[in-house]
Design an enzyme around this catalytic site. Sequence first.
Site, mmCIF file in Angstrom:
data_model
loop_
_atom_site.group_PDB
_atom_site.id
_atom_site.type_symbol
_atom_site.label_atom_id
_atom_site.label_comp_id
_atom_site.label_asym_id
_atom_site.label_seq_id
_atom_site.Cartn_x
_atom_site.Cartn_y
_atom_site.Cartn_z
ATOM 1 N N SER A 176 -4.667 -96.971 -5.967
ATOM 2 C CA SER A 176 -4.771 -95.725 -6.728
ATOM 3 C C SER A 176 -3.475 -94.941 -6.848
ATOM 4 O O SER A 176 -3.280 -94.226 -7.816
ATOM 5 C CB SER A 176 -5.848 -94.843 -6.104
ATOM 6 O OG SER A 176 -5.598 -94.643 -4.736
ATOM 7 N N LYS A 200 -13.171 -92.033 -13.736
ATOM 8 C CA LYS A 200 -11.915 -92.482 -14.356
ATOM 9 C C LYS A 200 -12.226 -92.918 -15.800
ATOM 10 O O LYS A 200 -12.510 -92.069 -16.619
ATOM 11 C CB LYS A 200 -11.280 -93.613 -13.548
ATOM 12 C CG LYS A 200 -11.491 -93.533 -12.044
ATOM 13 C CD LYS A 200 -10.588 -92.545 -11.358
ATOM 14 C CE LYS A 200 -10.821 -92.580 -9.854
ATOM 15 N NZ LYS A 200 -10.505 -91.360 -9.171
ATOM 16 N N HIS A 202 -9.915 -98.025 -10.349
ATOM 17 C CA HIS A 202 -8.816 -97.994 -11.320
ATOM 18 C C HIS A 202 -8.668 -99.315 -12.081
ATOM 19 O O HIS A 202 -7.729 -99.476 -12.859
ATOM 20 C CB HIS A 202 -7.504 -97.644 -10.604
ATOM 21 C CG HIS A 202 -7.588 -96.341 -9.874
ATOM 22 N ND1 HIS A 202 -7.328 -95.129 -10.471
ATOM 23 C CD2 HIS A 202 -7.961 -96.062 -8.602
ATOM 24 C CE1 HIS A 202 -7.523 -94.158 -9.595
ATOM 25 N NE2 HIS A 202 -7.903 -94.703 -8.450
HETATM 26 C C1 LIG Z 1 -9.726 -96.106 -5.359
HETATM 27 C C2 LIG Z 1 -10.703 -94.968 -5.384
HETATM 28 N N1 LIG Z 1 -11.921 -95.153 -4.861
HETATM 29 C C3 LIG Z 1 -12.827 -94.159 -4.841
HETATM 30 C C4 LIG Z 1 -12.566 -92.921 -5.375
HETATM 31 C C5 LIG Z 1 -13.586 -91.843 -5.322
HETATM 32 O O1 LIG Z 1 -14.170 -91.708 -6.574
HETATM 33 P P1 LIG Z 1 -14.841 -90.362 -7.097
HETATM 34 O O2 LIG Z 1 -13.789 -89.515 -7.692
HETATM 35 O O3 LIG Z 1 -15.837 -90.844 -8.095
HETATM 36 O O4 LIG Z 1 -15.509 -89.707 -5.933
HETATM 37 C C6 LIG Z 1 -11.315 -92.697 -5.967
HETATM 38 C C7 LIG Z 1 -11.004 -91.380 -6.550
HETATM 39 O O5 LIG Z 1 -9.965 -90.829 -6.477
HETATM 40 C C8 LIG Z 1 -10.356 -93.746 -5.955
HETATM 41 O O6 LIG Z 1 -9.135 -93.566 -6.478
#
Ligand SMILES: Cc1ncc(COP(=O)(O)O)c(C=O)c1O
Length: 417
Positions: free
Chosen positions: A205, A264, A233
Amino acid sequence: MITNPNSLIKNKQAKELVSSDNMKLLQEKLAKYDAPQKAMAAGIYPYFRMIESDQDTEVQISGKKVLMFGSNSYLGLTNHPKVKEAAIEATRKYGTGCAGSRFLNGTLDLHVQLEERLADFVGKEDAIVYSTGFQVNLGVVSCLTGREDYILWDELDHASIIEGHRLSYSTKLKFKHNDMESLEKQLQKCEPDKVKLIVIDGVFSMEGDVANLPEIVALSKKYNASIMVDEAHGIGVLGKQGRGTCNHFGVSQDVDLIMGTFSKSFASIGGFIASDKDTINYLRHNSRSYIFSASNTPAATAAVNASLDIMLNEPERIEHLWKLTNYALDGFRNIGCEIGNTSTPIIPLFIRNNDLTFLIVRELFDAGIFVNPVVSPAVAPDDTLIRFSLMATHTQEQLDYALEAIHKVFRKHKLVP
Ligand SMILES: Cc1ncc(COP(=O)(O)O)c(C=O)c1O
């Protein structure tokens, strides 16, 4: 036994004294945390900037229009008329909330239809939808493995994965980022007949690099381990019609669990986990962040459904995103920026200094560019960076403007020639 009333009074006073002291200690401790105040006083505090417009390639903040290069809406769908209309229509039909958990009174036909579509989209038998992506990782990683088992995780995994395994009783083994030798060393430490779960981001991320899934799959076969991939992502970006990193590498069947978020490319809020029927059945009845939290709203759910339609039917969006991505990667390399191993629309511009990262974010904002600072604990203190991210709705002119502004500011700070 008869208790002396005086001793009761003394005990009560003692208890009050202790609890008021505790409050004081807590407040004293928290008052020492003043990093945000210091950044504010220096005029470089970069968080909670209030957006007064819709989330698009241009946003308005404090009356000023700036170009948005800090969004996770890779396909730029948060403002798409069909997505907005689907959310409005669902609110009209189902109301604003579900007033309960999926487990009890919070399941709509909309949720179940979306689960079926998502399972099919990522090539799995079944799926369940949670209220956020964070809750997916929290509720899945914490409950799949037991005391005698192992969770193996990449040191750059997302915070929600880390929180998930913190809640698990299993032995946790960290491996170096995308380093297959390090992963194999950790696999060798595990008892062969115990469950081993490797949990990784498909696209990382903060640094935008892609997990070495073909080799992770090969190691998982050698050591009889299972794999869970976080596609937050990857979906909308990689693979056929944006089906994600596993699809991109052709390993969807070798990966046991595929996780995605709606915050996203899906332009909404929520998340899902997809897997075989038995695994999903287990999670449906044991995953605590799924069972003990209210289900996601009709509007959010319908928006994902509409975004999925667009993803499947408008491949030109993903094509444009990749055209911009390749142009930007070349552009930043030509300028001389340090961009690590990214090959995706997430482009890290390494600064390697906390305050300078904040200062540059500020100066870029003044030049009309919104980008995000990434500092510890999201990355190691020496790896601070500016996270530049692209949307399929950006124009070539907007990107050129950003490249030029970044070049100017980076040159001023002698980060590039
Ligand atoms: C790799 C990754 N997993 C999980 C999440 C969590 O997702 P959410 O924003 O839907 O809570 C994010 C969010 O920033 C992320 O970048």
